[in-house]
Design a protein around this motif. Structure first.
Motif: not given
Length: 222
Positions: A12-16, A20-27, A36-38, A84-87
């Motif tokens: 995973i390419r975490f930033d400096e 890493i940004p995480a887009i949360v979606q209702d399944a 949000a960010y992880m 590999q820089d966003a979830l």
């Protein structure tokens, strides 16, 4: 929760800042709930617990979504994008995602373009189930679904029976226009009943899928 054997968190390419940004979606509804960010630790916590953990950039600490509000998010799936820089984190939310009390942090629309394409049947049923669940949890005053839940199972059963009778009458009269409305009413009241009985509609679909599989296997064996 099962983590793919091929997954390597070091890929995973975490930033400096290690995020890493995480887009949360209702399944169920595919609604985008929040961004949000992880960091590595919150991602590990999410994988271990099966619920969303994030990193607060303002407080500079980990936080478990719903730890104080009870509005937890059970993880169904986590996807990593091609760079590999966003979830994308697909979840089953236990209440509103936004601190304002809204179901999603993206509730304010400021632009409307072309008309949205019509949803397919499965999308509509999923959306309806989510709306019925929301009405059950929030019980907004004046809503018909609220009325049904407050009256209880006997009232809901009565309505299911009434709608089934009206479906029969419409079919006997060969009235397709009336029939489609009555079937829609019966489906709605049946889904309210499923909610009252705490039985997810997905389990009904699973029964149909199982029967279909058995039917296919029988035909193949013959």
């Amino acid at each position: 929760m099962t983590v793919s054997a091929s997954f390597d968190i070091t890929s995973i390419r975490f930033d400096e800042k290690g995020l890493i940004p995480a887009i949360v979606q209702d399944a169920k509804t595919s609604e985008v709930l929040t961004l949000a960010y992880m960091n590595e630790e919150s991602l590990k916590q999410s994988l271990e617990t099966g619920e969303t953990w994030f990193y607060s950039r303002s407080r500079q600490e980990l936080w478990h979504k719903g730890a104080t509000s009870g509005n937890t998010q059970r993880i169904v799936e986590i996807k990593l994008d091609c760079d590999q820089d966003a979830l994308v984190v697909r979840v089953l939310p236990n209440g509103p995602a936004c601190h304002t009390g809204e179901e999603t942090c993206f509730s304010a629309s400021f632009y409307t373009g072309e008309k949205e394409p019509a949803k397919d049947a499965s999308d509509i049923l999923t959306t309806l189930e989510a709306l019925i669940a929301e009405r059950d949890e929030q019980r907004p005053e004046g809503a018909y679904t609220t009325y049904l839940f407050e009256k209880g199972v006997d009232k809901i059963l009565k309505k299911v029976g009434e709608e089934a009778s009206e479906v029969i009458i419409a079919a006997k009269n060969r009235d397709k226009e009336e029939l489609k409305w009555e079937v829609a009413d019966m489906l709605y009241h049946t889904m309210v009943l499923l909610r009252e009985q705490d039985l997810p509609f997905e389990e009904v679909l699973n029964v149909l899928a199982e029967r279909h599989t058995k039917s296919d296997n029988k035909e193949t064996s013959e």
